[in-house]
Design a protein around this motif. Structure first.
Motif, short mmCIF file in Angstrom:
data_model
loop_
_atom_site.label_atom_id
_atom_site.label_comp_id
_atom_site.label_asym_id
_atom_site.label_seq_id
_atom_site.Cartn_x
_atom_site.Cartn_y
_atom_site.Cartn_z
N MET A 103 0.83 -1.21 0.00
CA MET A 103 0.00 0.00 0.00
C MET A 103 0.86 1.25 0.00
O MET A 103 0.58 2.22 -0.72
CB MET A 103 -0.93 -0.01 1.21
N CYS A 104 1.93 1.25 0.80
CA CYS A 104 2.83 2.40 0.82
C CYS A 104 3.50 2.59 -0.53
O CYS A 104 3.66 3.73 -1.01
CB CYS A 104 3.88 2.22 1.91
N GLY A 105 3.90 1.49 -1.16
CA GLY A 105 4.52 1.59 -2.48
C GLY A 105 3.56 2.13 -3.53
O GLY A 105 3.93 2.94 -4.37
N GLY A 106 2.29 1.68 -3.49
CA GLY A 106 1.31 2.20 -4.43
C GLY A 106 1.03 3.67 -4.23
O GLY A 106 0.92 4.44 -5.20
N SER A 107 0.92 4.10 -2.97
CA SER A 107 0.68 5.52 -2.69
C SER A 107 1.87 6.37 -3.11
O SER A 107 1.70 7.47 -3.65
CB SER A 107 0.39 5.71 -1.20
N LEU A 108 3.08 5.88 -2.85
CA LEU A 108 4.28 6.61 -3.27
C LEU A 108 4.35 6.70 -4.79
O LEU A 108 4.75 7.73 -5.35
CB LEU A 108 5.52 5.92 -2.72
N MET A 109 3.94 5.66 -5.46
CA MET A 109 3.93 5.66 -6.92
C MET A 109 2.98 6.72 -7.46
O MET A 109 3.30 7.45 -8.41
CB MET A 109 3.53 4.28 -7.43
N VAL A 110 1.78 6.83 -6.86
CA VAL A 110 0.83 7.86 -7.28
C VAL A 110 1.40 9.25 -7.04
O VAL A 110 1.26 10.16 -7.87
CB VAL A 110 -0.51 7.69 -6.54
N ALA A 111 2.06 9.43 -5.89
CA ALA A 111 2.60 10.75 -5.56
C ALA A 111 3.73 11.17 -6.50
O ALA A 111 3.91 12.37 -6.77
CB ALA A 111 3.10 10.75 -4.12
N CYS A 112 4.49 10.21 -7.01
CA CYS A 112 5.66 10.53 -7.84
C CYS A 112 5.40 10.42 -9.34
O CYS A 112 6.32 10.66 -10.13
CB CYS A 112 6.83 9.60 -7.48
N LEU A 113 4.19 10.07 -9.73
CA LEU A 113 3.91 9.89 -11.16
C LEU A 113 4.02 11.21 -11.93
O LEU A 113 3.50 12.24 -11.48
CB LEU A 113 2.51 9.32 -11.36
N PRO A 114 4.65 11.19 -13.09
CA PRO A 114 4.60 12.37 -13.96
C PRO A 114 3.19 12.55 -14.52
O PRO A 114 2.40 11.61 -14.59
CB PRO A 114 5.61 12.05 -15.07
N THR A 115 2.87 13.76 -14.92
CA THR A 115 1.54 14.06 -15.43
C THR A 115 1.41 13.67 -16.90
O THR A 115 2.39 13.29 -17.56
CB THR A 115 1.22 15.54 -15.24
N TYR A 116 0.20 13.82 -17.42
CA TYR A 116 -0.06 13.50 -18.83
C TYR A 116 0.71 14.44 -19.75
O TYR A 116 1.15 14.02 -20.82
CB TYR A 116 -1.56 13.63 -19.10
N ALA A 117 0.89 15.67 -19.31
CA ALA A 117 1.64 16.62 -20.14
C ALA A 117 3.11 16.24 -20.27
O ALA A 117 3.78 16.66 -21.21
CB ALA A 117 1.52 18.03 -19.54
#
Length: 228
Positions: A103-117
Motif C-alpha cells: 500500500m505504501c509503495g502504491g501511494s508513493l507511486m501515485v505521488a511521484c507519477l509524472p503528469t499527462y503533459a
C-alpha cells in the motif's frame, strides 16, 4: 447456549496483556492507514482528472478517473485470496507487513507519477497500475487483520477487541474528508475553474453590472431623441 465461567478463562499476566493490547492497537493503526490510502484517491479525483488524463473533455476526465478508482475494488477479492494463503504459510504478521508495504509503495507511486503533459498516455496507465497494487493490498489486509486480531485478543474479549478493525476502517472517510473540505472551501473562495465554481463576490459584481447596463438611462435617451 454454553456459558463460560470467568474461572475457566486463562489468567494473563500484566506483561502479556500489554503485549496483546499493543498488538491489537498496531493492527488497528495499520488498518486505518491502509483504508485511508485507498480512499484518499476518491477525495483527490477532481485533481487527478486534469493531471493524468487528456484535457479534451472535463466529464470524460472525471469518468476515467472514476474508472481507475473502481479498478482497485476488482483487485480486492484476489488480494484476499492471495494474502490468505501467504498468512497461512508465512504467518499473519508477515502477511500484514507485505500488505502495508504494498500500500505504501502504491501511494508513493501515485505521488511521484509524472503528469499527462510530461509522459502522455503512460500517465493513466501507471496510475492504473498503482491503483491495482493498492486494491490487491487492501483486499489482503482486511481478512488477515480480522484473523490476526481475533487470535491475539484476550479470551472472553475477542468480540470487543476485534471490533477495532471496523472502528478504524470507518474513520478513514472522516480523515480524508477533513482535508478535502479544507481544499474545497479554499477553491470556492478562489473560484477554481476546474470545479466549475466562480468567485461569489465577482459573480455578484457581474450581475450588478449586467442589471445596470440593461436598465434605461434617461440622459442617454434624451441625447438620442427618445422619450424618457
Amino acid at each position: 447456549m454454553s456459558h463460560v465461567s470467568p474461572d475457566a478463562l486463562p489468567q494473563y499476566t500484566a506483561a502479556e496483556k500489554r503485549h496483546r493490547v499493543f498488538a491489537i492497537m498496531s493492527a488497528s493503526s495499520g488498518n486505518l492507514v491502509e483504508w485511508f490510502d485507498f480512499y484518499v484517491y476518491a477525495f483527490c479525483a477532481i485533481y487527478f482528472a486534469g493531471a493524468f488524463f487528456p484535457a479534451s473533455n472535463p466529464t470524460v476526465q472525471l469518468l476515467n478517473t472514476a474508472g481507475v478508482f473502481a479498478a482497485g475494488f476488482l483487485m480486492r477479492p484476489i488480494g484476499g485470496w492471495l494474502f490468505g494463503r501467504i498468512a497461512d504459510r508465512l504467518g499473519r504478521k508477515k502477511s500484514l507487513l507485505i500488505s502495508v508495504s504494498m500500500m505504501c509503495g502504491g501511494s508513493l507511486m501515485v505521488a511521484c507519477l509524472p503528469t499527462y503533459a510530461t509522459i502522455g498516455a503512460m500517465a493513466p496507465v501507471l496510475l492504473l497500475v498503482a491503483r491495482l497494487i493498492q486494491g490487491l493490498s487492501v483486499g489482503g489486509e482486511y481478512g488477515t487483520t480480522a484473523t490476526y486480531m481475533s487470535e491475539v485478543a484476550l479470551r472472553g474479549q475477542r468480540g470487543f477487541f476485534s471490533s477495532f478493525q471496523y472502528v478504524t476502517a470507518d474513520r478513514r472517510p472522516a480523515a480524508g474528508g477533513a482535508g478535502h473540505r479544507h481544499h474545497g472551501s479554499a477553491a470556492q473562495r478562489g473560484g477554481d475553474p476546474r470545479l466549475g465554481l466562480a468567485h461569489p463576490v465577482r459573480t455578484r459584481r457581474r450581475r450588478r453590472r449586467g442589471r445596470a447596463a440593461a436598465a434605461p438611462c434617461p440622459a442617454r435617451n434624451a441625447e438620442r431623441g427618445r422619450p424618457r
